[in-house]
Design a protein around this motif. Structure first.
Motif, PDB file in Angstrom:
ATOM      1  N   LEU A 177       2.405 -14.495   7.045  1.00 18.81           N
ATOM      2  CA  LEU A 177       1.128 -13.831   7.740  1.00 18.81           C
ATOM      3  C   LEU A 177       0.766 -12.924   6.845  1.00 18.81           C
ATOM      4  CD1 LEU A 177       2.993 -14.377   9.943  1.00 18.81           C
ATOM      5  CD2 LEU A 177       1.052 -13.513  11.091  1.00 18.81           C
ATOM      6  N   THR A 178      -0.066 -12.361   5.986  1.00 20.05           N
ATOM      7  CA  THR A 178      -0.338 -10.427   5.589  1.00 20.05           C
ATOM      8  C   THR A 178      -1.749 -10.058   5.964  1.00 20.05           C
ATOM      9  OG1 THR A 178      -0.709  -9.924   3.386  1.00 20.05           O
ATOM     10  CG2 THR A 178      -1.778 -12.233   3.723  1.00 20.05           C
ATOM     11  N   ALA A 179      -1.721  -8.904   5.891  1.00 23.65           N
ATOM     12  CA  ALA A 179      -3.425  -8.258   5.989  1.00 23.65           C
ATOM     13  C   ALA A 179      -4.001  -8.136   4.943  1.00 23.65           C
ATOM     14  CB  ALA A 179      -3.161  -5.785   6.458  1.00 23.65           C
ATOM     15  N   THR A 180      -3.290  -8.537   3.460  1.00 23.34           N
ATOM     16  CA  THR A 180      -4.547  -8.558   2.508  1.00 23.34           C
ATOM     17  C   THR A 180      -3.708  -9.200   1.478  1.00 23.34           C
ATOM     18  OG1 THR A 180      -3.198  -7.097   1.572  1.00 23.34           O
ATOM     19  CG2 THR A 180      -4.994  -6.012   2.935  1.00 23.34           C
ATOM     20  N   ALA A 181      -5.232  -9.653   0.707  1.00 27.58           N
ATOM     21  CA  ALA A 181      -4.676 -11.230  -0.409  1.00 27.58           C
ATOM     22  C   ALA A 181      -5.674 -11.383  -1.051  1.00 27.58           C
ATOM     23  CB  ALA A 181      -3.936 -12.163   0.253  1.00 27.58           C
ATOM     24  N   ASP A 182      -6.251 -11.175  -2.158  1.00 29.04           N
ATOM     25  CA  ASP A 182      -6.925 -11.488  -2.877  1.00 29.04           C
ATOM     26  C   ASP A 182      -7.103 -12.964  -3.191  1.00 29.04           C
ATOM     27  OD1 ASP A 182      -5.297 -11.341  -5.127  1.00 29.04           O
ATOM     28  OD2 ASP A 182      -6.580 -10.361  -6.174  1.00 29.04           O
ATOM     29  N   LEU A 315      -7.681  -1.698  -4.724  1.00 31.74           N
ATOM     30  CA  LEU A 315      -8.197  -2.080  -3.173  1.00 31.74           C
ATOM     31  C   LEU A 315      -7.314  -2.655  -2.351  1.00 31.74           C
ATOM     32  CD1 LEU A 315     -12.073  -3.217  -4.319  1.00 31.74           C
ATOM     33  CD2 LEU A 315     -11.432  -0.714  -3.084  1.00 31.74           C
ATOM     34  N   GLU A 316      -6.925  -3.015  -2.949  1.00 35.68           N
ATOM     35  CA  GLU A 316      -5.868  -3.685  -2.156  1.00 35.68           C
ATOM     36  C   GLU A 316      -4.689  -3.077  -1.290  1.00 35.68           C
ATOM     37  OE1 GLU A 316      -5.805  -7.395  -4.581  1.00 35.68           O
ATOM     38  OE2 GLU A 316      -5.804  -5.349  -5.242  1.00 35.68           O
ATOM     39  N   ALA A 317      -4.331  -2.404  -2.041  1.00 32.79           N
ATOM     40  CA  ALA A 317      -3.253  -0.950  -1.975  1.00 32.79           C
ATOM     41  C   ALA A 317      -3.994  -0.438  -1.117  1.00 32.79           C
ATOM     42  CB  ALA A 317      -2.665  -0.485  -2.620  1.00 32.79           C
ATOM     43  N   TYR A 318      -5.506   0.249  -1.557  1.00 36.88           N
ATOM     44  CA  TYR A 318      -6.091   1.573  -0.715  1.00 36.88           C
ATOM     45  C   TYR A 318      -6.451   0.493   0.680  1.00 36.88           C
ATOM     46  CZ  TYR A 318     -10.146   3.785   0.873  1.00 36.88           C
ATOM     47  OH  TYR A 318     -11.520   4.418   0.973  1.00 36.88           O
ATOM     48  N   TYR A 319      -6.343  -0.581   0.606  1.00 43.39           N
ATOM     49  CA  TYR A 319      -6.755  -1.377   2.280  1.00 43.39           C
ATOM     50  C   TYR A 319      -5.883  -1.564   2.608  1.00 43.39           C
ATOM     51  CZ  TYR A 319      -8.945  -4.830   5.616  1.00 43.39           C
ATOM     52  OH  TYR A 319      -9.077  -5.575   6.598  1.00 43.39           O
ATOM     53  N   GLN A 320      -4.661  -1.892   2.624  1.00 44.79           N
ATOM     54  CA  GLN A 320      -3.423  -1.453   3.270  1.00 44.79           C
ATOM     55  C   GLN A 320      -3.292  -0.293   3.409  1.00 44.79           C
ATOM     56  OE1 GLN A 320      -1.860  -4.479   3.265  1.00 44.79           O
ATOM     57  NE2 GLN A 320       0.081  -4.439   3.947  1.00 44.79           N
ATOM     58  N   GLU A 321      -3.717   0.658   2.946  1.00 46.55           N
ATOM     59  CA  GLU A 321      -2.683   1.719   3.183  1.00 46.55           C
ATOM     60  C   GLU A 321      -3.584   3.549   3.896  1.00 46.55           C
ATOM     61  OE1 GLU A 321      -2.612   3.923  -0.606  1.00 46.55           O
ATOM     62  OE2 GLU A 321      -0.619   1.782  -1.518  1.00 46.55           O
ATOM     63  N   THR A 322      -4.919   2.519   3.621  1.00 45.54           N
ATOM     64  CA  THR A 322      -5.761   3.541   4.880  1.00 45.54           C
ATOM     65  C   THR A 322      -5.706   2.123   6.079  1.00 45.54           C
ATOM     66  OG1 THR A 322      -7.959   1.647   4.295  1.00 45.54           O
ATOM     67  CG2 THR A 322      -7.656   3.809   4.003  1.00 45.54           C
ATOM     68  N   GLY A 323      -5.387   1.235   6.329  1.00 44.86           N
ATOM     69  CA  GLY A 323      -5.210   0.285   7.378  1.00 44.86           C
ATOM     70  C   GLY A 323      -4.032   0.448   8.775  1.00 44.86           C
TER      71      GLY A 323
END
Length: 606
Positions: A177-182, A315-323
């Motif tokens: 499971l993961t919240a972000t992955a391009d 953007l992955e880091a941004y999405y993960q952090e804002t999430g």
């Protein structure tokens, strides 16, 4: 595998153990697939309910679910929350004394555990693998699976060796499971974990409760303070900074302004870090100022905002952090202040790293995508979701949608700026180029003879703030590059604009609104003082119970459940049980206390 016979027990467990009346999105399909013995790769946003996707199958299948988790804090929080629900959960990590670890191992062997959380390092230990071989195992769950990928933002080399689960235990289902992955990270997860036969579940990456806002840096500390005071006075939040020094300075400054702020970074003493994290997780209204060392192991659902004072890496880091904001689904904010200098700093960090050229190339591309997001004149959510391969429509809940930017034909200013960069040697930063365009006869300009350039002073028609914005937009659109020293240089894409063969539409910088026009919008609004009084009483009840149980307040009931109590005013335990987040165990443990709060309030206020 998604037959009613399989899903009925799952729904029963969902309702009676976790207190939720129905599955969301892909949860039902994932639970049915894994419960039936299938492997799965799950991509689901933070707050989307990933944990339930392995917790419920672990409770329904025979044996214990083994959860691989990268951070000690995350394990401890999740185990504590599960124990509150009556689930037999434990963890094995370095914080345990030998006798404590032995007791947990005996419980696993005796079949007395439903879920066991372990770090990847421990799982790779031959002793731990022998323990697993001697136990009845329901499934393996690999949380934060992006840690397996060198392209991921939280790479953990130990994750690479987790293929051993497939090799040694081929008949036990695995769920990653993961919240972000391009696309590249997703492919590597499948390859590294030998999940080629797994079913892939991709949920929407949209977090509709989060409002995205990006502002141009102009005294960022004061901008941050205004944002907090306007929207989040007394709320819990996270402020990310690039350096440890900036973390310390920002936290200290916020405290002098009356904000309860704590610093967190890898340079602090371990005991101080642990204390600050505990105070943040268990307290109300603490603002954590941190480097990216903080966050992945935080399961706090009532973080109302995440702010960035520096540009993240991707953007992955941004999405993960804002999430990390609004995991409970209530309105929350993602706010970022940035300038072109942030791009320069991140670019320097990439170029000066010891990473191979291929890795640097990917990191440059990711940084360019983040800059494109920051400068796009369109809906933030559309740009963000498109990056993850998901199409959407304007959201109406970001700064670009709420106050659409005015655009203008900036072809002539673009030609002026591009010509100035070329004539001055393609080696100077934005501030120097703007000084030439504005015709400033300062020493650094005259000493280099740049006051003699034909473009000197040709940009006086535009304010300096607009030139700053334009140069960022030129970089974001690929007309300009930034060298490792911060100098601007022309790229091939600028030629049509420079020759007048293409137009360049740009965002116009908004004039600062007068102070009287500033709108104050609180995220938690009340219909009346009476409702505010009940809300305060419910929170106080929760706080008292949390202190008594020595657990974070949200583990008693989350804000979303308290909000339903406020709205529905339950007058019986049966009515309380109808609320989302109220399962059997919590109804028995806490239902009467909260019922009395509501009943007493109603008697007083009619």
């Amino acid at each position: 595998m998604n037959s009613p016979e399989i899903l009925d027990p799952a729904l029963h467990t969902l309702r009676h153990t976790f207190g939720y009346p129905a599955f969301r999105g892909e949860q039902a399909a994932i639970v049915g697939h894994v419960q039936g013995g299938g492997d799965a790769l799950v991509l689901m946003p933070t707050g989307g309910g990933k944990s339930l996707c392995y917790q419920i199958p672990s409770l329904l299948r025979e044996g214990c679910g083994i959860v691989v988790s990268p951070l000690i804090a995350l394990m401890q929080d999740q185990v504590q929350a599960l124990c509150q629900l009556g689930v037999r959960a434990a963890f094995l990590n370095s914080t345990l004394e030998a006798a404590e670890a032995s007791a947990i191992e005996r419980r696993l062997l005796a079949g007395e555990l439903d879920l066991l959380y372990v770090a990847p390092e421990r799982l790779l230990n031959p002793r731990c693998q022998g323990l697993i071989e001697s136990s009845r195992i329901a499934l393996f769950a690999i949380d934060e699976a992006h840690c397996v990928s060198q392209w991921g933002h939280d790479f953990r080399p130990e994750y690479r060796q987790l293929t051993i689960l497939h090799e040694r235990f081929p008949n036990i289902p695995r769920i990653a499971l993961t919240a972000t992955a391009d696309a590249a990270t997703r492919a590597e997860i499948i390859e590294r974990l030998a999940l080629e036969e797994a079913r892939v579940f991709v949920s929407s990456f949209d977090r509709p409760n989060i409002r995205y806002t990006v502002v141009e840096k102009d005294n960022p500390r004061k901008q941050l303070l205004k944002f907090i005071r306007t929207h989040h006075e007394g709320d819990a939040g996270i402020v990310y900074c690039l350096s440890r020094k900036k973390v310390e300075e920002t936290a200290t400054w916020l405290r002098t302004e009356g904000i309860s702020a704590l610093p967190y970074h890898a340079g602090l003493d371990a005991a101080v870090r642990a204390d600050h994290q505990t105070r943040f997780v268990r307290g109300d209204g603490i603002v954590m100022v941190a480097t990216v060392a903080f966050g992945m192991g935080i399961d706090k659902p009532d973080v109302r905002f995440v702010a960035h004072l520096d540009l993240p890496k991707s953007l992955e880091a941004y999405y993960q952090e804002t999430g990390r904001a609004g995991r409970d689904g209530l309105p929350s904010n993602a706010w970022m202040a940035y300038g072109l200098q942030d791009m320069v700093l991140q670019r320097e960090m990439i170029e000066q790293s010891q990473a191979p050229d291929e890795v640097k190339r990917v990191e440059r591309r990711k940084l360019e995508a983040l800059l494109g997001y920051s400068e796009a004149p369109a809906c933030r959510r559309e740009v963000l979701l498109r990056y993850f391969g998901e199409e959407s429509t304007p959201c109406g809940n970001c700064d670009m949608c709420i106050t659409p930017p005015e655009t203008f034909d900036a072809s002539l200013p673009a030609q002026q700026a591009l010509s100035t960069i070329y004539r001055s040697g393609q080696r100077y930063g934005a501030a120097h180029i703007i000084d030439i365009l504005m015709g400033k006869s300062v020493a650094k300009i005259t000493e280099r003879g740049h006051d003699k350039l034909s473009t000197f002073g040709i940009g006086k028609a535009l304010p300096e703030a607009q030139w700053n914005s334009l140069l960022r937009q030129f970089v974001a659109q690929g007309l300009l590059g930034v060298n490792e020293f911060g100098g601007l240089m022309l790229l091939d894409a600028c030629r049509p604009v420079l020759r007048g063969e293409a137009t360049f539409m740009a965002k116009r910088v908004r004039a600062a609104a007068p102070k009287a026009a500033a709108s104050v919008r609180r995220e938690m609004e009340f219909e009346s003082d009476e409702a505010r009084t009940l809300w305060a009483a419910l929170r106080q009840c929760r706080r008292d119970l949390a202190e008594e149980q020595n657990v974070p307040a949200y583990m008693i009931f989350g804000d979303a459940t308290l909000k339903q109590m406020l709205e529905h005013r339950p007058m019986s335990l049966e009515a309380m049980y109808e609320l989302s987040g109220v399962g059997d165990r919590k109804l028995d443990a806490y239902g009467m206390q909260f019922l009395e709060v509501v009943q007493n309030h109603q008697r007083k206020h009619g």
